[in-house]
Design a protein around this motif. Structure first.
Motif, PDB file in Angstrom:
ATOM      1  N   GLU A  72       0.827  -1.192   0.000  1.00  0.00           N
ATOM      2  CA  GLU A  72       0.000   0.000   0.000  1.00  0.00           C
ATOM      3  C   GLU A  72       0.866   1.248   0.000  1.00  0.00           C
ATOM      4  O   GLU A  72       1.984   1.243   0.516  1.00  0.00           O
ATOM      5  N   ILE A  73       0.331   2.309  -0.582  1.00  0.00           N
ATOM      6  CA  ILE A  73       0.901   3.634  -0.401  1.00  0.00           C
ATOM      7  C   ILE A  73      -0.049   4.366   0.537  1.00  0.00           C
ATOM      8  O   ILE A  73      -1.252   4.484   0.256  1.00  0.00           O
ATOM      9  N   CYS A  74       0.461   4.806   1.675  1.00  0.00           N
ATOM     10  CA  CYS A  74      -0.403   5.433   2.666  1.00  0.00           C
ATOM     11  C   CYS A  74       0.255   6.693   3.218  1.00  0.00           C
ATOM     12  O   CYS A  74       1.463   6.910   3.057  1.00  0.00           O
ATOM     13  N   SER A  75      -0.549   7.532   3.845  1.00  0.00           N
ATOM     14  CA  SER A  75      -0.018   8.762   4.422  1.00  0.00           C
ATOM     15  C   SER A  75      -0.491   8.898   5.857  1.00  0.00           C
ATOM     16  O   SER A  75      -1.558   8.412   6.221  1.00  0.00           O
ATOM     17  N   MET A  76       0.307   9.566   6.680  1.00  0.00           N
ATOM     18  CA  MET A  76      -0.062   9.813   8.068  1.00  0.00           C
ATOM     19  C   MET A  76       0.535  11.135   8.522  1.00  0.00           C
ATOM     20  O   MET A  76       1.700  11.434   8.235  1.00  0.00           O
ATOM     21  N   THR A  77      -0.266  11.921   9.221  1.00  0.00           N
ATOM     22  CA  THR A  77       0.181  13.208   9.742  1.00  0.00           C
ATOM     23  C   THR A  77       0.640  13.031  11.185  1.00  0.00           C
ATOM     24  O   THR A  77      -0.088  12.469  12.018  1.00  0.00           O
ATOM     25  N   LEU A  78       1.837  13.506  11.487  1.00  0.00           N
ATOM     26  CA  LEU A  78       2.364  13.388  12.851  1.00  0.00           C
ATOM     27  C   LEU A  78       1.541  14.264  13.793  1.00  0.00           C
ATOM     28  O   LEU A  78       1.296  15.444  13.509  1.00  0.00           O
ATOM     29  N   PRO A  79       1.089  13.716  14.929  1.00  0.00           N
ATOM     30  CA  PRO A  79       0.273  14.492  15.873  1.00  0.00           C
ATOM     31  C   PRO A  79       1.050  15.645  16.508  1.00  0.00           C
ATOM     32  O   PRO A  79       2.281  15.673  16.477  1.00  0.00           O
ATOM     33  N   ASN A 112      12.456   4.278  14.262  1.00  0.00           N
ATOM     34  CA  ASN A 112      12.556   2.825  14.137  1.00  0.00           C
ATOM     35  C   ASN A 112      11.406   2.295  13.274  1.00  0.00           C
ATOM     36  O   ASN A 112      10.450   1.705  13.772  1.00  0.00           O
ATOM     37  N   PHE A 113      11.526   2.526  11.957  1.00  0.00           N
ATOM     38  CA  PHE A 113      10.457   2.100  11.053  1.00  0.00           C
ATOM     39  C   PHE A 113      10.402   0.578  10.971  1.00  0.00           C
ATOM     40  O   PHE A 113      11.442  -0.093  10.973  1.00  0.00           O
ATOM     41  N   PRO A 114       9.191   0.017  10.895  1.00  0.00           N
ATOM     42  CA  PRO A 114       9.069  -1.448  10.775  1.00  0.00           C
ATOM     43  C   PRO A 114       9.599  -1.926   9.425  1.00  0.00           C
ATOM     44  O   PRO A 114       9.613  -1.182   8.441  1.00  0.00           O
ATOM     45  N   LYS A 115      10.043  -3.166   9.412  1.00  0.00           N
ATOM     46  CA  LYS A 115      10.533  -3.781   8.180  1.00  0.00           C
ATOM     47  C   LYS A 115       9.424  -3.793   7.130  1.00  0.00           C
ATOM     48  O   LYS A 115       8.261  -4.047   7.438  1.00  0.00           O
ATOM     49  N   GLY A 116       9.798  -3.509   5.897  1.00  0.00           N
ATOM     50  CA  GLY A 116       8.806  -3.529   4.822  1.00  0.00           C
ATOM     51  C   GLY A 116       8.136  -2.192   4.596  1.00  0.00           C
ATOM     52  O   GLY A 116       7.096  -2.126   3.945  1.00  0.00           O
ATOM     53  N   THR A 117       8.719  -1.097   5.129  1.00  0.00           N
ATOM     54  CA  THR A 117       8.172   0.238   4.902  1.00  0.00           C
ATOM     55  C   THR A 117       9.262   1.169   4.376  1.00  0.00           C
ATOM     56  O   THR A 117      10.439   1.000   4.683  1.00  0.00           O
ATOM     57  N   LEU A 118       8.847   2.159   3.592  1.00  0.00           N
ATOM     58  CA  LEU A 118       9.783   3.129   3.046  1.00  0.00           C
ATOM     59  C   LEU A 118       9.066   4.459   2.881  1.00  0.00           C
ATOM     60  O   LEU A 118       8.031   4.545   2.197  1.00  0.00           O
ATOM     61  N   LYS A 164       1.535   2.565  14.360  1.00  0.00           N
ATOM     62  CA  LYS A 164       1.906   2.587  15.778  1.00  0.00           C
ATOM     63  C   LYS A 164       3.166   3.399  16.008  1.00  0.00           C
ATOM     64  O   LYS A 164       3.244   4.209  16.950  1.00  0.00           O
ATOM     65  N   VAL A 165       4.166   3.226  15.132  1.00  0.00           N
ATOM     66  CA  VAL A 165       5.433   3.950  15.281  1.00  0.00           C
ATOM     67  C   VAL A 165       5.216   5.448  15.088  1.00  0.00           C
ATOM     68  O   VAL A 165       5.628   6.273  15.915  1.00  0.00           O
ATOM     69  N   LEU A 166       4.551   5.827  13.999  1.00  0.00           N
ATOM     70  CA  LEU A 166       4.355   7.249  13.693  1.00  0.00           C
ATOM     71  C   LEU A 166       3.388   7.910  14.669  1.00  0.00           C
ATOM     72  O   LEU A 166       3.396   9.126  14.829  1.00  0.00           O
ATOM     73  N   GLY A 167       2.559   7.097  15.318  1.00  0.00           N
ATOM     74  CA  GLY A 167       1.597   7.650  16.269  1.00  0.00           C
ATOM     75  C   GLY A 167       2.116   7.790  17.686  1.00  0.00           C
ATOM     76  O   GLY A 167       1.382   8.202  18.595  1.00  0.00           O
ATOM     77  N   GLU A 168       3.390   7.429  17.920  1.00  0.00           N
ATOM     78  CA  GLU A 168       3.944   7.531  19.266  1.00  0.00           C
ATOM     79  C   GLU A 168       3.927   8.980  19.746  1.00  0.00           C
ATOM     80  O   GLU A 168       4.236   9.905  18.996  1.00  0.00           O
ATOM     81  N   LEU A 169       3.577   9.169  21.035  1.00  0.00           N
ATOM     82  CA  LEU A 169       3.450  10.504  21.608  1.00  0.00           C
ATOM     83  C   LEU A 169       4.535  10.754  22.652  1.00  0.00           C
ATOM     84  O   LEU A 169       5.102   9.815  23.223  1.00  0.00           O
ATOM     85  N   ARG A 170       4.808  12.031  22.906  1.00  0.00           N
ATOM     86  CA  ARG A 170       5.765  12.396  23.945  1.00  0.00           C
ATOM     87  C   ARG A 170       5.231  11.971  25.309  1.00  0.00           C
ATOM     88  O   ARG A 170       4.025  12.081  25.577  1.00  0.00           O
ATOM     89  N   ARG A 171       6.107  11.528  26.157  1.00  0.00           N
ATOM     90  CA  ARG A 171       5.705  11.146  27.509  1.00  0.00           C
ATOM     91  C   ARG A 171       5.959  12.268  28.500  1.00  0.00           C
ATOM     92  O   ARG A 171       6.835  13.078  28.304  1.00  0.00           O
TER      93      ARG A 171
END
Length: 221
Positions: free
Chosen positions: A148-155, A169-175, A214-221
């Motif tokens: 898939e080609i997908c997009s996500m906006t960083l919160p 730390n991008f998951p394997k199989g993504t670019l 999950k990776v791109l959606g990580e938030l500051r603690r």
């Protein structure tokens, strides 16, 4: 292009109308004679009365010269037979088959029909994408859904604020293939610094999409 549609129900009629608007040559095959008359009054297309699972009917509709055949009747078995004849007997360049029961999609593909469309499956995928991938949007599917080609906006409170792309730390199989910031598109590299509100466009294997979210959606603690 020369298009043949097998099935003059609602799906076939709407498909024919759209293709005609785009200036394609359309021949619509329908076995119900009464419906053929209605279609002839409604559409500026060639209407071929007959059963699209018969070689003689496909021959009369011009299958040997067709660029594309779409089997969209309400009966999966008829769609499969019509698609197989178009592909095997007439060597039509592009063959698309509709499945009314999504459980039949895998069978169609196993029997050699690569382009299979299920409206039920599409709706379910849209619902799942909305539920599982908040803020991630599907742009295009690749290789029959394998990628898939997908997009996500960083919160706004992203954990990756001011981090370099290479440190994620991008998951394997993504670019990541592009970054959009304040309406401007750039091609990022490892040293590109990320900020909240950046829209990242990535190519991902189907099994990697949720991990990417999950990776791109990580938030500051």
């Amino acid at each position: 292009m020369r298009m043949i549609i097998v099935g003059g129900g609602q799906a076939g009629r709407n498909l024919a109308r759209v293709l005609l608007e785009r200036r394609h040559q359309v021949c619509l095959i329908e076995k119900d004679r009464a419906r053929c008359s209605l279609l002839a009054d409604d559409l500026d297309a060639a209407i071929c009365p007959g059963d699209g699972t018969h070689v003689s009917v496909l021959e009369a509709a011009g299958a040997r010269e067709a660029d594309c055949l779409m089997a969209v009747t309400g009966v999966d078995q008829d769609n499969l037979v019509a698609a197989q004849l178009a592909q095997g007997h007439f060597a039509v360049k592009k063959v698309i088959a509709r499945v009314n029961d999504p459980r039949n999609a895998q069978t169609f593909r196993a029997l050699g029909i690569k382009d299979v469309v299920s409206s039920t499956e599409i709706v379910v995928q849209l619902i799942e994408q909305e539920a599982d991938s908040a803020h991630m949007h599907l742009i295009a599917s690749l290789e029959e859904g394998k990628g898939e080609i997908c997009s996500m906006t960083l919160p706004y409170n992203t954990a990756w604020e001011s981090c370099a792309l290479k440190d994620v730390n991008f998951p394997k199989g993504t670019l990541v293939i592009s970054l959009i910031r304040e309406g401007e598109l750039t091609i990022p590299n490892g040293s590109t610094v990320l900020h909240a509100g950046d829209e990242l466009v990535a190519v991902a294997e189907d099994k990697s999409r949720k991990a990417l979210r999950k990776v791109l959606g990580e938030l500051r603690r």
